[in-house]
Design a protein around this motif. Structure first.
Motif, PDB file in Angstrom:
ATOM      1  N   PRO A  67      38.492  47.726  38.668  1.00 55.09           N
ATOM      2  CA  PRO A  67      38.971  47.858  37.288  1.00 55.09           C
ATOM      3  C   PRO A  67      40.468  47.643  37.174  1.00 55.09           C
ATOM      4  O   PRO A  67      40.977  47.358  36.091  1.00 55.09           O
ATOM      5  CB  PRO A  67      38.572  49.290  36.919  1.00 55.09           C
ATOM      6  CG  PRO A  67      38.370  50.000  38.209  1.00 55.09           C
ATOM      7  CD  PRO A  67      37.981  48.977  39.223  1.00 55.09           C
ATOM      8  N   LYS A  68      41.163  47.778  38.283  1.00 54.62           N
ATOM      9  CA  LYS A  68      42.609  47.540  38.236  1.00 54.62           C
ATOM     10  C   LYS A  68      42.889  46.034  38.165  1.00 54.62           C
ATOM     11  O   LYS A  68      43.728  45.578  37.412  1.00 54.62           O
ATOM     12  CB  LYS A  68      43.290  48.151  39.454  1.00 54.62           C
ATOM     13  CG  LYS A  68      44.799  48.133  39.367  1.00 54.62           C
ATOM     14  CD  LYS A  68      45.445  48.906  40.488  1.00 54.62           C
ATOM     15  CE  LYS A  68      45.396  50.395  40.258  1.00 54.62           C
ATOM     16  NZ  LYS A  68      46.101  51.160  41.300  1.00 54.62           N
ATOM     17  N   PHE A  69      42.171  45.269  38.953  1.00 59.02           N
ATOM     18  CA  PHE A  69      42.382  43.824  38.954  1.00 59.02           C
ATOM     19  C   PHE A  69      41.782  43.197  37.695  1.00 59.02           C
ATOM     20  O   PHE A  69      42.314  42.244  37.157  1.00 59.02           O
ATOM     21  CB  PHE A  69      41.747  43.219  40.211  1.00 59.02           C
ATOM     22  CG  PHE A  69      42.121  41.784  40.452  1.00 59.02           C
ATOM     23  CD1 PHE A  69      43.416  41.449  40.834  1.00 59.02           C
ATOM     24  CD2 PHE A  69      41.202  40.764  40.292  1.00 59.02           C
ATOM     25  CE1 PHE A  69      43.780  40.127  41.059  1.00 59.02           C
ATOM     26  CE2 PHE A  69      41.555  39.435  40.512  1.00 59.02           C
ATOM     27  CZ  PHE A  69      42.844  39.124  40.893  1.00 59.02           C
ATOM     28  N   TYR A  70      40.664  43.736  37.272  1.00 56.25           N
ATOM     29  CA  TYR A  70      39.999  43.258  36.055  1.00 56.25           C
ATOM     30  C   TYR A  70      39.821  44.428  35.091  1.00 56.25           C
ATOM     31  O   TYR A  70      38.764  45.066  35.080  1.00 56.25           O
ATOM     32  CB  TYR A  70      38.625  42.685  36.389  1.00 56.25           C
ATOM     33  CG  TYR A  70      38.620  41.247  36.834  1.00 56.25           C
ATOM     34  CD1 TYR A  70      39.217  40.249  36.073  1.00 56.25           C
ATOM     35  CD2 TYR A  70      37.992  40.880  38.020  1.00 56.25           C
ATOM     36  CE1 TYR A  70      39.198  38.923  36.492  1.00 56.25           C
ATOM     37  CE2 TYR A  70      37.962  39.556  38.440  1.00 56.25           C
ATOM     38  CZ  TYR A  70      38.572  38.580  37.672  1.00 56.25           C
ATOM     39  OH  TYR A  70      38.546  37.276  38.083  1.00 56.25           O
ATOM     40  N   PRO A  71      40.795  44.715  34.290  1.00 59.55           N
ATOM     41  CA  PRO A  71      40.647  45.824  33.338  1.00 59.55           C
ATOM     42  C   PRO A  71      39.507  45.577  32.350  1.00 59.55           C
ATOM     43  O   PRO A  71      38.909  46.513  31.845  1.00 59.55           O
ATOM     44  CB  PRO A  71      41.993  45.857  32.612  1.00 59.55           C
ATOM     45  CG  PRO A  71      42.929  45.086  33.460  1.00 59.55           C
ATOM     46  CD  PRO A  71      42.115  44.085  34.205  1.00 59.55           C
ATOM     47  N   ALA A  72      39.219  44.322  32.061  1.00 61.47           N
ATOM     48  CA  ALA A  72      38.089  43.996  31.186  1.00 61.47           C
ATOM     49  C   ALA A  72      37.168  43.029  31.923  1.00 61.47           C
ATOM     50  O   ALA A  72      37.594  42.330  32.839  1.00 61.47           O
ATOM     51  CB  ALA A  72      38.585  43.358  29.892  1.00 61.47           C
ATOM     52  N   THR A  73      35.923  43.013  31.521  1.00 58.19           N
ATOM     53  CA  THR A  73      34.948  42.162  32.195  1.00 58.19           C
ATOM     54  C   THR A  73      35.327  40.692  32.039  1.00 58.19           C
ATOM     55  O   THR A  73      35.497  40.214  30.925  1.00 58.19           O
ATOM     56  CB  THR A  73      33.551  42.387  31.595  1.00 58.19           C
ATOM     57  OG1 THR A  73      33.311  43.785  31.563  1.00 58.19           O
ATOM     58  CG2 THR A  73      32.492  41.708  32.444  1.00 58.19           C
ATOM     59  N   PRO A  74      35.457  39.978  33.130  1.00 58.34           N
ATOM     60  CA  PRO A  74      35.848  38.561  33.039  1.00 58.34           C
ATOM     61  C   PRO A  74      34.659  37.638  32.770  1.00 58.34           C
ATOM     62  O   PRO A  74      33.507  38.042  32.907  1.00 58.34           O
ATOM     63  CB  PRO A  74      36.441  38.284  34.417  1.00 58.34           C
ATOM     64  CG  PRO A  74      35.719  39.222  35.320  1.00 58.34           C
ATOM     65  CD  PRO A  74      35.355  40.439  34.512  1.00 58.34           C
ATOM     66  N   VAL A  75      34.954  36.409  32.397  1.00 54.01           N
ATOM     67  CA  VAL A  75      33.880  35.419  32.227  1.00 54.01           C
ATOM     68  C   VAL A  75      33.198  35.186  33.572  1.00 54.01           C
ATOM     69  O   VAL A  75      31.984  35.191  33.682  1.00 54.01           O
ATOM     70  CB  VAL A  75      34.450  34.085  31.691  1.00 54.01           C
ATOM     71  CG1 VAL A  75      33.348  33.037  31.604  1.00 54.01           C
ATOM     72  CG2 VAL A  75      35.098  34.302  30.350  1.00 54.01           C
TER      73      VAL A  75
END
Lengths: 605, 481
Positions: free
Chosen positions: B145-153
């Motif tokens: 969640p730190k690297f991707y705070p939101a769900t990526p494509v």
């Protein structure tokens, strides 16, 4: 001193296979249950400790913030069986839920859609449904779904089923617009039963029908199909059971029917079997066995069960011989097709001995027949003729006796044969002996020490012997090497030979070396000879050994259930082994591996 | 030449969803914002197999020319001339100051086989076999969640360009996750065209959007039915867990499908997959660079496998053949060296294409990407030490422009024939820290560091002990944050 580059290549390639090569010397084998002479056979037998347990895995943790669900912990180990005659101890190894394998999924869909979607199309449609190495290594079969599979399945249900569903499959009134309530009830009762492979309860039919009421027809059809096909009831073998009795629970007749059907033909029950389940005629072992025998004779069962041989003998990783070398010997254009064609020949041979001849295990291991479908194959077999496509009768051959001397079992990608790979294949896959991974520091050291070895001056087998002479290598190689040396009478493309020929160039013989014969130090099991004068003599002994029978049966269980065996499987394995020991047909062993007391039960907790 | 069979439909594999919370769209950002915002850090790996011909891969630098920095023996790449080595030739010249050649990284518990897990997990034991370390760096990032705070494509874009049937199984990658079962091998995409359709094709995206809406719309019904069915079901807890897991996956699939891909004009349709293997890699690199630039993903894993290499004949044998004649002898190089050149040409192409993209603050995509090239073998003979490694980019959080040799002097060979350096694991730890992850964010299975640390053979244990004792320390000198 160091080896010349070319020599080093040959030696390394002989000694060090890629992971997954035939022989699998980098992997630890599992001792088959029932292999031990003290294991006993039949009802009432007990078994000693076994290493054949479920694949161990550490406890998993939830990934913080992960978009994925908590990982699955390994299943609990089932209790060991102490008395096979005690029915309460049977079937406790069997899970009550495992997902359909990709092959089962394709076959089941083909049965549901009938002529509307053939298997070829379905396989293409499901090309993105991940299933790594399932065919080759049951230890990599995951009984639960992965995210990627769930994603692929959701898309498949939408695209192939939801958008292209042939409405007539839903029944006559299902083609009308709007669809009436009664129509929905009939649809879920009938088509639902087909998809979930059991009768739906009235509560389930009501629940599903209620979900589509009030929706526009197109949406309702889509929702109905999604509910049926995305449900675990379709994607898993779920066994609710009827009653629990101690550590196990009794299955319903439809669940038993599914076990019979997926065990034999790899798909859903046919009408005869489904009718038997409806009529409660799968309650006794005799009734079950009759159904298994009926189905196992079918071409579908033959196709399905021959996959066992691909898994057991690691055929996916049969090495393709050096095309140039194939050309030197055969000059028939076989070249790049050699591995494929010899694999097919092995399966044709096994299918013929088991299904056509109703052969015993000994027959399987000794019959001197072959199916050369190409001139190059004929030359390798030294067969009198090439068989055309429509000929189903094999020809007699002089040297290639039984399953273990099929060329597919003997091929190597280098010009010289690999006694190590051959020996490791026999030890691991045919006898289920444990083999550890080599100590590569010791291997590197040996290469430095053996700088003056020259494959042009030293026989292949002698080279291997020297390379593996270090004490730490000998732990395994003292048994691998003699086993492999016994096959030296066949070259790297599986041709019989009386000496080892070393070529200076493709057309010039540099020298000839005598073969190692007789070979001593061969270890099969207690009481078997240790010296052999021919490969045929060795494979006959292997074919008569309890270890090989047990190993074959163990791989059969793995194939049928997509899992490793446990202690709790010991009764059924021993019962199946006994069929082979009694000299009954291999087909009977397959029957016993499915139709035994365990088929009525699953674990309760 | 391999025939490319186009799958009927491409699969949104790993379509872990999504747009970034604030997709990086420099053209849409106000100028003031462009000037102020530092582009997000990305991560890219290129991976290959069968090691290298060490005599021709590594630059030949005299000992006396090496400068000790923080215990690391270094030389500036600029001082090595345009041809740093036979393998690392002039193709790297334009990006030399933004890259490092990193020497002396070892797998500490080798098993002597070929396993694609090595450069991504530090483990030469295949995780799928049950004994290896079952997480690769990209999967950790994907789930962070730190690297991707939101769900990526696409959490990770994993590719095996042109290889629909590689040596480790169809469409294999170097990626492993233990999210479902230890060491799940994650598959990769082989066709650049499929990547284009999945991430950039506007017409296809509209259809995908409609499809995703249909799927998610029906999911609630499936859940309702499941709840009711399970209420009356009496099955073993392990079986129930298995079914629950599937339902949980359905929910995650919905979540992923709900995320809409970003529209981005950087990529053009590569068309039918090219038949030439170089062209396939090149087209895939274009897709990967576009995906990083557009914010479709922040992680790219590009694998060069046996089936997607040139020459396409057996590479395993030549790798074992060992070094060819020394440079300058007037004799042809080894087949392994020729193949190494081919591999590194792809690496140079990737780096140059990353560097050709200018971001909002004037830096390049390469500057804002931590790039690692590595291999699953050292010298082609199952000796997993001195792995050929290149590190580049890194947004000034790593030093660049150097040959960095981590092997202490005097050389110590332990049980091997090659001098030992530091655990390769330390490079992965360095990568995590460069990408902003804390120790708790990347540690797995309740252990410190990342990857296996059980030294085999034990004769090497004393050598690696100091590094292993401080296993969460990044590599000195390289790490500059």
């Amino acid at each position: 001193m160091s080896l010349a580059a070319g020599s080093r290549l040959v030696l390394f390639a002989t000694l060090m296979p890629l992971t997954g090569c035939v022989g699998d010397i980098g992997t630890t084998g599992e001792t088959p249950i029932g292999a031990s002479p003290s294991g006993g056979e039949g009802a009432g037998a007990t078994t000693g400790p076994s290493t054949g347990t479920m694949n161990p895995a550490p406890a998993m943790t939830t990934v913080p913030g992960s978009p994925l669900p908590p990982a699955l912990a390994p299943d609990k180990a089932p209790p060991a069986v102490t008395n096979c005659a005690d029915v309460r101890q049977r079937g406790v190894a069997r899970p009550g839920a495992r997902r359909l394998s990709r092959a089962e999924l394709v076959a089941t869909l083909a049965d549901i859609f009938g002529t509307k979607r053939d298997v070829g199309y379905l396989e293409k449609d499901l090309a993105n449904y991940p299933e790594i190495a399932e065919m080759n290594d049951v230890t990599k079969f995951e009984t639960a779904h992965t995210f990627e599979q769930a994603m692929a399945w959701a898309i498949f249900v939408d695209d192939v089923i939801g958008q292209k569903f042939p409405r007539e499959l839903g029944g006559v009134c299902f083609t009308k617009t709007p669809i009436t309530d009664q129509c929905w009830t009939d649809f879920f009762t009938n088509f639902g039963r087909t998809v979930w492979r059991r009768p739906l309860t009235s509560a389930e039919v009501d629940m599903l029908s209620a979900a589509v009421k009030g929706q526009p027809t197109t949406d309702a059809v889509y929702t109905a199909l999604s509910m049926l096909f995305r449900a675990p009831e379709f994607l898993f073998h779920i066994e609710n059971g009827t009653s629990q009795d101690g550590a196990h629970a009794r299955l319903t007749s439809h669940e038993i029917a599914n076990r019979i059907s997926y065990g034999t033909i790899g798909s859903m029950p046919d009408k005869v079997l489904a009718d038997a389940a409806d009529a409660g005629q799968l309650a006794t072992l005799a009734q079950v066995e009759a159904q298994v025998r009926r189905l196992i004779e079918t071409p579908r069962a033959k196709t399905k069960l021959l996959r066992l041989f691909a898994e057991w003998l690691n055929l996916e990783h049969v090495l393709q011989p050096d095309p140039a070398f194939v050309d030197i010997f055969l000059r028939t254009g076989l070249t790049n097709q050699a591995a494929i064609m010899f694999k097919a020949e092995l399966l044709e041979y096994a299918g013929h001995v088991i299904w056509t001849e109703k052969g015993t295990f000994k027959d399987l291991m000794t019959r001197k027949i072959a199916f050369p479908r190409h001139e190059g194959m004929r030359m390798v077999f030294e067969a009198p003729t090439v068989l055309t496509k429509d000929v189903v009768t094999p020809v007699a051959v002089p040297y290639h006796a039984g399953l273990l001397l099929r060329p597919a079992m003997l091929l190597n990608s280098n010009r010289e044969s690999s006694p190590i790979l051959r020996g490791a294949l026999m030890k691991r896959r045919v006898l289920c002996d444990q083999l550890k991974s080599p100590d590569f520091a010791a291997v590197a050291q040996r290469f430095d020490e053996l700088g003056d070895l020259d494959p042009n001056k030293t026989p292949n087998w002698k080279l291997v012997e020297q390379l593996t002479a270090a004490p730490q290598c000998q732990t395994c190689h003292k048994e691998i090497n003699p086993m492999g040396f016994a096959f030296e009478e066949f070259n790297s493309i599986g041709m019989h030979r009386t000496d080892q020929i070393v070529y200076k160039d493709p057309y010039t013989i540099l020298t000839r070396f005598p073969l190692p014969t007789p070979v001593s130090g061969v270890v099969i099991e207690d009481g078997t000879p240790t010296t052999y004068s021919s490969a045929q003599q060795l494979t006959e002994t292997i074919g008569s050994s309890n270890k090989a029978r047990s190993c074959t049966t163990t791989y059969t269980l793995r194939h049928l259930e997509r899992r490793l065996e446990t202690q709790a499987d010991s009764c059924l394995i021993n019962e199946a082994v006994k069929v082979l020991q009694d000299g009954k047909p291999v087909l009977d062993m397959f029957v016993k591996a499915i139709a035994n007391e365990d088929i009525f039960w699953r674990r309760a907790e | 030449m391999k025939a490319f069979a186009t799958p009927r439909r491409h699969f949104l594999r790993g379509l872990g969803g999504f747009t970034l919370a604030v997709p990086f769209m420099p053209s849409l950002a106000p100028r003031s914002a462009q000037a102020a915002a530092r582009p997000p850090m990305r991560f890219a790996m290129m991976l290959s197999l069968f090691g290298c011909d060490r005599t021709r891969w590594w630059p030949s630098v005299p000992e006396e020319a090496l400068v000790q920095n923080m215990g690391v023996y270094t030389a500036k790449l600029a001082d090595l001339g345009p041809t740093m080595s036979y393998v690392l030739g002039p193709a790297f010249d334009p990006v030399k100051r933004k890259m490092n050649i990193v020497r002396g990284l070892d797998e500490v518990s080798p098993n002597g086989m070929h396993n694609s897990s090595l450069p991504t997990t530090g483990s030469a034991n295949a995780p799928s076999g049950g004994s290896g370390f079952g997480y690769s760096i990209d999967c950790v990032l994907e789930e962070s969640p730190k690297f991707y705070p939101a769900t990526p494509v696409a959490g990770v874009l994993r590719t095996v360009p042109g290889d629909a049937g590689s040596i480790w199984g169809d469409q294999s990658s170097y990626s492993y996750s233990s999210r479902g079962q230890k060491g799940q091998h994650i598959q990769a995409e082989w066709s650049p065209k499929n990547i284009y359709d999945r991430l950039f094709n506007v017409a296809a995206l509209a259809k995908i959007d409609a499809r995703n809406a249909r799927i998610t719309g029906a999911t609630a019904r499936v859940f309702d039915n499941y709840k009711q069915t399970m209420a009356s079901r009496r099955i073993a807890s392990d079986d129930r867990r298995r079914l629950d897991s599937y339902m949980s996956l359905i929910s995650q699939v919905d979540k992923a499908l709900a995320v809409k891909p970003v529209e981005c004009g950087r990529a053009t349709d590569p068309g039918t997959p090219p038949t030439g293997v170089e062209a396939v890699h090149s087209a895939m690199i274009d897709m990967e660079v576009a995906a990083l630039a557009c914010g479709s993903t922040k992680v790219v894993m590009h694998a060069i496998t046996q089936g997607s290499s040139d020459p396409k004949e057996d590479l395993h044998g030549p790798a074992h053949e060992g070094p060819g004649p020394k440079d300058g002898a007037g004799l042809p190089p080894s087949k392994a060296a020729i193949h190494n050149v081919w591999q590194m040409t792809r690496v140079a192409e990737f780096l140059k294409k990353l560097d050709a993209i200018t971001e909002a603050d004037g830096s390049t995509l390469l500057d804002n990407t931590l790039f690692i090239y590595s291999n699953e073998d050292g010298n082609g003979s199952h000796e997993h030490v001195d792995l050929p490694t290149i590190v580049a980019g890194g947004q000034d959080r790593i030093r660049t422009g150097y040959l960095m040799d981590f092997r202490p002097r005097p050389f110590y060979k332990g049980a091997f024939r090659t001098p030992l350096g530091r655990p390769y694991n330390q490079l992965l730890v360095t990568a995590f820290k460069t990408l902003g992850l804390a120790e708790a964010d990347y540690q797995k299975f309740g252990q410190k560091g990342f990857g296996p640390y059980d030294v085999v053979p034990v004769a090497n244990a004393a050598h690696y002990a100091p590094s292993i004792a401080r296993r969460d320390d990044p590599l000195p000198f390289l790490f500059n944050a």
